[in-house]
Design a protein around this motif. Structure first.
Motif, PDB file in Angstrom:
ATOM      1  N   GLY B 104      -1.967 -29.398  19.396  1.00  0.00           N
ATOM      2  CA  GLY B 104      -1.602 -30.124  18.179  1.00  0.00           C
ATOM      3  C   GLY B 104      -0.152 -30.546  18.145  1.00  0.00           C
ATOM      4  O   GLY B 104       0.177 -31.608  17.619  1.00  0.00           O
ATOM      5  N   PHE B 105       0.735 -29.733  18.721  1.00  0.00           N
ATOM      6  CA  PHE B 105       2.166 -30.061  18.626  1.00  0.00           C
ATOM      7  C   PHE B 105       2.499 -31.393  19.298  1.00  0.00           C
ATOM      8  O   PHE B 105       3.093 -32.270  18.666  1.00  0.00           O
ATOM      9  CB  PHE B 105       3.023 -28.927  19.186  1.00  0.00           C
ATOM     10  N   PRO B 106       2.103 -31.559  20.573  1.00  0.00           N
ATOM     11  CA  PRO B 106       2.408 -32.869  21.188  1.00  0.00           C
ATOM     12  C   PRO B 106       1.764 -34.027  20.431  1.00  0.00           C
ATOM     13  O   PRO B 106       2.374 -35.091  20.291  1.00  0.00           O
ATOM     14  CB  PRO B 106       1.805 -32.753  22.596  1.00  0.00           C
ATOM     15  N   LEU B 107       0.544 -33.796  19.922  1.00  0.00           N
ATOM     16  CA  LEU B 107      -0.128 -34.849  19.161  1.00  0.00           C
ATOM     17  C   LEU B 107       0.701 -35.235  17.942  1.00  0.00           C
ATOM     18  O   LEU B 107       0.991 -36.407  17.702  1.00  0.00           O
ATOM     19  CB  LEU B 107      -1.485 -34.332  18.682  1.00  0.00           C
ATOM     20  N   ALA B 108       1.065 -34.213  17.176  1.00  0.00           N
ATOM     21  CA  ALA B 108       1.826 -34.465  15.949  1.00  0.00           C
ATOM     22  C   ALA B 108       3.176 -35.087  16.278  1.00  0.00           C
ATOM     23  O   ALA B 108       3.656 -35.983  15.588  1.00  0.00           O
ATOM     24  CB  ALA B 108       2.012 -33.162  15.175  1.00  0.00           C
ATOM     25  N   TYR B 109       3.783 -34.616  17.366  1.00  0.00           N
ATOM     26  CA  TYR B 109       5.090 -35.136  17.768  1.00  0.00           C
ATOM     27  C   TYR B 109       4.985 -36.622  18.108  1.00  0.00           C
ATOM     28  O   TYR B 109       5.797 -37.443  17.669  1.00  0.00           O
ATOM     29  CB  TYR B 109       5.597 -34.340  18.971  1.00  0.00           C
ATOM     30  N   GLY B 110       3.949 -36.940  18.869  1.00  0.00           N
ATOM     31  CA  GLY B 110       3.719 -38.336  19.225  1.00  0.00           C
ATOM     32  C   GLY B 110       3.512 -39.191  17.988  1.00  0.00           C
ATOM     33  O   GLY B 110       4.057 -40.293  17.875  1.00  0.00           O
ATOM     34  N   MET B 111       2.733 -38.660  17.045  1.00  0.00           N
ATOM     35  CA  MET B 111       2.487 -39.415  15.814  1.00  0.00           C
ATOM     36  C   MET B 111       3.781 -39.639  15.044  1.00  0.00           C
ATOM     37  O   MET B 111       4.040 -40.727  14.536  1.00  0.00           O
ATOM     38  CB  MET B 111       1.519 -38.642  14.916  1.00  0.00           C
ATOM     39  N   ALA B 112       4.591 -38.592  14.955  1.00  0.00           N
ATOM     40  CA  ALA B 112       5.818 -38.690  14.158  1.00  0.00           C
ATOM     41  C   ALA B 112       6.828 -39.629  14.804  1.00  0.00           C
ATOM     42  O   ALA B 112       7.695 -40.174  14.133  1.00  0.00           O
ATOM     43  CB  ALA B 112       6.426 -37.304  13.958  1.00  0.00           C
TER      44      ALA B 112
END
Ligand SMILES: Nc1ncnc2c1ncn2[C@@H]1O[C@H](COP(=O)(O)OP(=O)(O)OP(=O)(O)O)[C@@H](O)[C@H]1O
Ligand SMILES: [Mg+2]
Lengths: 392, 306
Positions: B104-112
């Motif tokens: 989830g972290f890389p996903l959220a980071y990419g989104m942000a």
């Protein structure tokens, strides 16, 4: 103004020395965001140990210029040299340049001391050295009691001082200060200005500072660049910027000035004269090397003399008469607004049809009774060398 | 005067509604479950001895109270099956939470860090699975993970698996991990995204400006500032995952021990309502610790924001 009194400072003018190598060189830099040009083909040399100020209205590209030097924006065109080397390939964390951000960018999860220590920790310095340096910085910005506070527990001015201390801590070769003192009160601001000048001189650093406060720029800077819409209007020492502005824009931007639009008439045998519909008669001006044509005459208010009686004719002096429209008492000085017309001011509309010239007169004595009152007919005169003819 | 009293009542009503809701839909059923858990099995309908039956008067009620049996709880403590189920549930939920965080972290980071105009679309993509029934999505994983399923087919097609081999993922704990991580990932991503998106990009610039390489800046600036999101996300995945029943039942193997499943077996296969009620009560008690910790954390977070 302390440093201009030092003998070392007076001699400091590497920009006049054709052999001097600049520390920072902006070479025909342009920066575009989409189709908006933020910086438009500018070149600039900044020398080692120089205190250089960028002055300009909001949005003219000051921050952008700094961010390119710090490495956060890449120039669309041109290159930036540091010590003669192109730095475009060097990432921000390896540039010997520290920047104080306009938005401060303090780390919210670290206290004041840790924020200041952050840069020092990256260099793996011994703990004791870091602590000593943090102490020194805290006392410099007068924040010792707040060392353990988090940024969100500080006032705006305190945060600004933390940001300043953090950028100073590493003593970089080049320090970029983006409006470092804007949130401070006048007294603290002046103190900090002198501290900055002191540090800069002691450590031999090169400062590039952005400020909206022209007085501040005049005080601290060796040279000032006045910017306008992504270009430089004039780059010169403060006294030159003030006394010999190169354009109407610079003249109007720095300090108060009277601008009269008119035409310059030059001839071989006579002194050049400036004629304007606003003036009853042409006045003599100094205009070496200028050709006849439309120009503006700029005179600083404090260079004007005001008198009730007409001064004697003098080829070195220009004079004009009018009536006192308004007197603003400022404490140290009084500003006389003189309407260039012999009509009585009472009942006249305030519009631009008749120019109003401002003259600043020092209140050298405690004025109980003013010798010059509203609506008096007065004569303004100035030394012809005090008027600057502007072609741009 | 009268309007003020009215508005006072209105306010009280507004405050009362959530409490009423809790009372009717949570506390009352919970009290019933507790009551059943203190009873004994009986061949009857419902299959337990009545307790606290007020129809027989207060006398009987007091008798019941003195005769209450905690046998069911003693039984749970005595049988390693239950303790192992609890421990295994906690373990599976913990591992799944960790995996969800790592994904989830890389996903959220990419989104942000995505351009502003993309973010609503990416957000939709994260939430979109909720439009399909949870049960159906878990069922779909059977089709993917089963030995002759899509994953095997895919592995064989790209040649990392020989045509005679099959993947044995379905009915193992691995399948359960996959199911939980897949199902609860949005609960991890959304709070992480909220935390990361709020972060000022100039902080990373400031860190780099001070000589901090990007990777190190990530660890010393981004991660600490994302901690509120990390904690919220972990709680939101961990708490429901502990009591998860559908995923271990559909994807897990016979040896997959999870308390939700044990409860189900107790309830439907053994028809032992009292014991299964006791299991449920204990499950709630086990979860109360992280739930209270989460509440506490949220409160502190809100106070810090002010
Ligand atoms: N990332 C960006 N994308 C698009 N436009 C930008 C960007 N950064 C700056 N600009 C534009 O470039 C121009 C110059 O911006 P800059 O921040 O350098 O101004 P400034 O001189 O520092 O102004 P201020 O005194 O208000 O800080 C502005 O018009 C701004 O809108
Ligand atoms: Mg700016």
């Amino acid at each position: 103004m302390a440093k201009t009194m030092g003998p070392v400072r007076r001699a400091f003018a590497p920009w006049d020395d054709p052999l001097a190598e600049p520390l920072i060189r902006f070479e025909r830099i342009s920066k575009r965001f989409g189709d908006f040009t933020a910086i438009d083909d500018v070149s600039l040399d900044i020398y080692e140990r120089e205190f250089f100020a960028l002055l300009g209205p909001s949005g003219c590209g000051k921050t952008t210029l700094m961010r390119m030097l710090a490495g956060f924006e890449t120039p669309s065109e041109g290159r930036i040299l540091l010590d003669g080397e192109d730095i475009s390939a060097i990432p921000p964390h390896r540039r010997p340049v520290n920047m104080m951000f306009q938005s401060y960018a303090l780390f919210p999860h670290m206290n004041v001391a840790d924020n200041i220590a952050f840069g020092l920790k990256q260099d793996n310095l011994p703990k004791t050295d870091i602590a000593a340096c943090v102490e020194e910085m805290l006392s410099l910005v007068k924040l010792e009691p707040f060392a353990k506070r988090k940024p969100d527990q500080l006032s705006g001015g305190q945060r600004q001082r933390v940001a300043l201390a953090r950028s100073l801590a590493k003593r970089p070769k080049v320090l970029l200060l983006d409006e470092p003192l804007g949130a401070l009160d006048k007294k603290l601001r002046e103190e900090t200005q002198f501290e900055l000048m002191d540090i800069q001189e002691k450590l031999g650093m090169t400062f590039l500072i952005v400020t909206h406060d022209q007085e501040e720029a005049m005080t601290v800077a060796d040279r000032i660049a006045v910017m306008n819409e992504g270009t430089f209007e004039q780059i010169a020492p403060p006294s030159v910027i003030y006394e010999e502005p190169s354009s109407r824009y610079v003249a109007g931007f720095i300090g108060d000035i009277n601008l009269l639009e008119g035409t310059l008439a030059t001839s071989l045998d006579k002194a050049p004269t400036f004629a304007s519909p606003d003036l009853p008669a042409p006045v003599t001006v100094e205009a070496e090397g200028l050709a006849s044509g439309p120009v503006a005459l700029a005179v600083r208010p404090e260079k004007l003399r005001i008198a009730l009686d007409e001064p004697a004719d003098d080829p070195a002096m220009a004079k004009v008469s009018g009536r006192v429209w308004d007197i603003a008492y400022m404490g140290d000085v009084s500003i006389f607004h003189v309407r260039l017309s012999d009509e009585v001011c009472e009942g006249q509309p305030k519009d631009d049809s008749v120019p109003i010239i401002r003259a600043t007169i020092a209140n050298t004595t405690r004025l109980v009774e003013r010798p010059i009152a509203w609506d008096d007919k007065v004569w303004l005169s100035w030394d012809k060398s005090a008027g600057v003819v502007l072609t741009r | 005067m009268s309007t003020r009293r009215k508005s006072g009542w209105g306010r009280r009503l507004v405050i009362a509604v959530p409490y009423l809701w809790l009372l009717v839909f949570f506390l009352a059923p919970f009290a019933i479950v507790v009551r059943i858990s203190l009873s004994e099995v009986a061949i009857a309908m419902p299959p337990y001895l009545p307790v606290f039956d007020l129809s027989q008067g207060f006398e009987a009620f007091w008798q019941d109270l003195s005769a209450l049996s905690f046998d069911n709880y003693a039984w749970l403590a005595g049988d390693p099956l239950y303790i192992n189920s609890y421990l295994s549930s906690l373990w599976i939920a913990g591992v799944s939470t960790l995996l969800a965080l790592l994904i989830g972290f890389p996903l959220a980071y990419g989104m942000a860090r995505a351009p502003h105009s993309w973010r609503p679309i990416l957000m939709m993509a994260v939430i979109l699975p909720f439009w399909t029934s949870f049960l159906i999505r878990v069922y779909a994983w059977i089709g993917i993970l089963k030995p002759e399923g899509l994953l095997t087919l895919f592995a064989q097609t790209i040649g990392i698996l020989s045509p005679d081999d099959q993947l044995r993922i379905l009915n193992t704990n691995t399948a359960v991990y996959i199911g939980i991580v897949y199902s609860y990932l949005p609960f991890m991503v959304l709070p992480l995204y909220a935390a990361l998106e709020r972060m000022d990009a100039s902080l990373l610039e400031a860190a780099q400006d001070l000589g901090c390489p990007p990777l190190k800046a990530f660890w010393s600036i981004t991660v600490p500032l994302a901690v509120p999101g990390i904690i919220a996300g972990c709680f939101l995945v961990f708490i429901p995952a502990v009591g998860e029943f559908v995923i271990p039942d559909l994807l897990g193997g016979s040896d997959t021990l999870m308390i939700g499943r044990t409860l189900w077996n107790e309830f439907f296969n053994n028809r032992d309502w009292p014991v299964s009620s006791a299991v449920a009560v204990l499950l709630l008690l086990v979860l109360i610790v992280p739930i209270v910790a989460f509440q506490h954390f949220q409160q502190r977070q809100q106070e810090a924001m002010r």
